[in-house]
Scaffold this motif. Structure first.
Motif, PDB file in Angstrom:
ATOM      1  N   PRO A   9       0.813  -1.217   0.000  1.00 39.15           N
ATOM      2  CA  PRO A   9       0.000   0.000   0.000  1.00 39.15           C
ATOM      3  C   PRO A   9       0.851   1.273   0.000  1.00 39.15           C
ATOM      4  CG  PRO A   9      -0.942  -1.593   1.486  1.00 39.15           C
ATOM      5  CD  PRO A   9       0.375  -2.158   1.035  1.00 39.15           C
ATOM      6  N   LEU A  13       0.582   4.488  -2.482  1.00 35.55           N
ATOM      7  CA  LEU A  13       0.440   5.861  -1.986  1.00 35.55           C
ATOM      8  C   LEU A  13       1.533   6.765  -2.550  1.00 35.55           C
ATOM      9  CD1 LEU A  13      -0.568   5.174   1.723  1.00 35.55           C
ATOM     10  CD2 LEU A  13      -2.023   6.031  -0.120  1.00 35.55           C
ATOM     11  N   LEU A  41      -9.246   3.945  -9.410  1.00 38.26           N
ATOM     12  CA  LEU A  41      -8.958   3.904  -7.982  1.00 38.26           C
ATOM     13  C   LEU A  41      -9.405   5.233  -7.388  1.00 38.26           C
ATOM     14  CD1 LEU A  41      -5.947   2.545  -6.159  1.00 38.26           C
ATOM     15  CD2 LEU A  41      -6.459   4.925  -5.797  1.00 38.26           C
ATOM     16  N   HIS A  43      -9.223   7.579  -4.024  1.00 39.53           N
ATOM     17  CA  HIS A  43      -8.501   7.768  -2.761  1.00 39.53           C
ATOM     18  C   HIS A  43      -8.722   9.204  -2.296  1.00 39.53           C
ATOM     19  CE1 HIS A  43      -5.469   7.144   0.285  1.00 39.53           C
ATOM     20  NE2 HIS A  43      -4.853   8.237  -0.117  1.00 39.53           N
ATOM     21  N   ALA A  50      -6.195   3.499 -12.396  1.00 39.48           N
ATOM     22  CA  ALA A  50      -5.629   2.440 -11.564  1.00 39.48           C
ATOM     23  C   ALA A  50      -4.512   1.685 -12.277  1.00 39.48           C
ATOM     24  CB  ALA A  50      -6.726   1.478 -11.131  1.00 39.48           C
ATOM     25  N   LEU A  82      -5.131  -4.082  -6.432  1.00 41.49           N
ATOM     26  CA  LEU A  82      -5.276  -2.874  -5.622  1.00 41.49           C
ATOM     27  C   LEU A  82      -6.282  -3.062  -4.500  1.00 41.49           C
ATOM     28  CD1 LEU A  82      -5.079  -0.207  -8.448  1.00 41.49           C
ATOM     29  CD2 LEU A  82      -3.374  -0.647  -6.667  1.00 41.49           C
ATOM     30  N   ARG A  85      -4.863  -4.661  -1.533  1.00 40.19           N
ATOM     31  CA  ARG A  85      -4.006  -3.767  -0.747  1.00 40.19           C
ATOM     32  C   ARG A  85      -4.816  -2.714  -0.001  1.00 40.19           C
ATOM     33  NH1 ARG A  85      -1.706  -6.977  -4.028  1.00 40.19           N
ATOM     34  NH2 ARG A  85       0.513  -7.294  -4.070  1.00 40.19           N
ATOM     35  N   PHE A  87      -7.427  -0.659  -1.211  1.00 38.95           N
ATOM     36  CA  PHE A  87      -7.870   0.536  -1.912  1.00 38.95           C
ATOM     37  C   PHE A  87      -9.252   0.333  -2.508  1.00 38.95           C
ATOM     38  CE2 PHE A  87      -3.307   0.972  -1.727  1.00 38.95           C
ATOM     39  CZ  PHE A  87      -3.172   2.291  -1.340  1.00 38.95           C
ATOM     40  N   GLU A  88      -9.976   1.440  -2.663  1.00 38.79           N
ATOM     41  CA  GLU A  88     -11.315   1.415  -3.244  1.00 38.79           C
ATOM     42  C   GLU A  88     -11.170   1.465  -4.756  1.00 38.79           C
ATOM     43  OE1 GLU A  88     -15.164   4.316  -3.471  1.00 38.79           O
ATOM     44  OE2 GLU A  88     -13.946   4.379  -1.660  1.00 38.79           O
TER      45      GLU A  88
END
Length: 145
Positions: A9, A13, A41, A43, A50, A82, A85, A87-88
């Protein structure tokens, strides 16, 4: 072919931070990607491509960004990777487990401590009373017998 097992992750980021610093078009252009309508993705209220993010996260993890050719044509399950890990991810066709993971929000619940197995102390080997060498499994000294 790039593998993504080393991507964490934190690497994702870092790729998001680079995307925010460069801007979407420059970020995609630097790594040879074109805007895609595939997997997105989200965030902190912002949407990202993504596929490009995962390729750049791979660069942060291994030192080499995954190439656009490696990421397209269904070769890589970007949404699944993803989502695992934390993430949305939306769009694409993630597998059923990925949808379940993606819908969960990461929680910071305290982990339940596991009972640790106590190590038993080693017993010293049997010693030959004559030459003081460790005895083999037969119990008869190879030197003195």
């Amino acid at each position: 072919m790039a593998t993504f097992s080393s991507v964490t992750p934190q690497h994702v980021l870092s790729a998001i931070a680079e995307h925010d610093d460069r801007g979407a078009q420059a970020f995609l252009g630097v790594y040879g990607f074109t805007p895609t309508a595939g997997v997105t993705l989200t965030h902190e209220g912002r949407s990202y491509d993504a596929t490009a993010l995962l390729a750049v996260a791979h660069r942060y993890a291994t030192g080499r960004a995954a190439l656009p050719e490696e990421m397209t044509a269904g070769k890589v399950a970007v949404g699944t990777i993803l989502a695992k890990r934390g993430f949305e991810v939306s769009g694409g066709r993630p597998s059923a487990p990925a949808r379940r993971i993606a819908s969960r929000t990461p929680s910071r619940q305290a982990a339940v401590p596991r009972a640790r197995k106590v190590a038993e102390p080693e017993t010293p080997p049997a010693m030959c009373p004559t030459c003081h060498m460790a005895l083999p499994g037969t119990g008869v000294c190879d030197t003195c017998a």
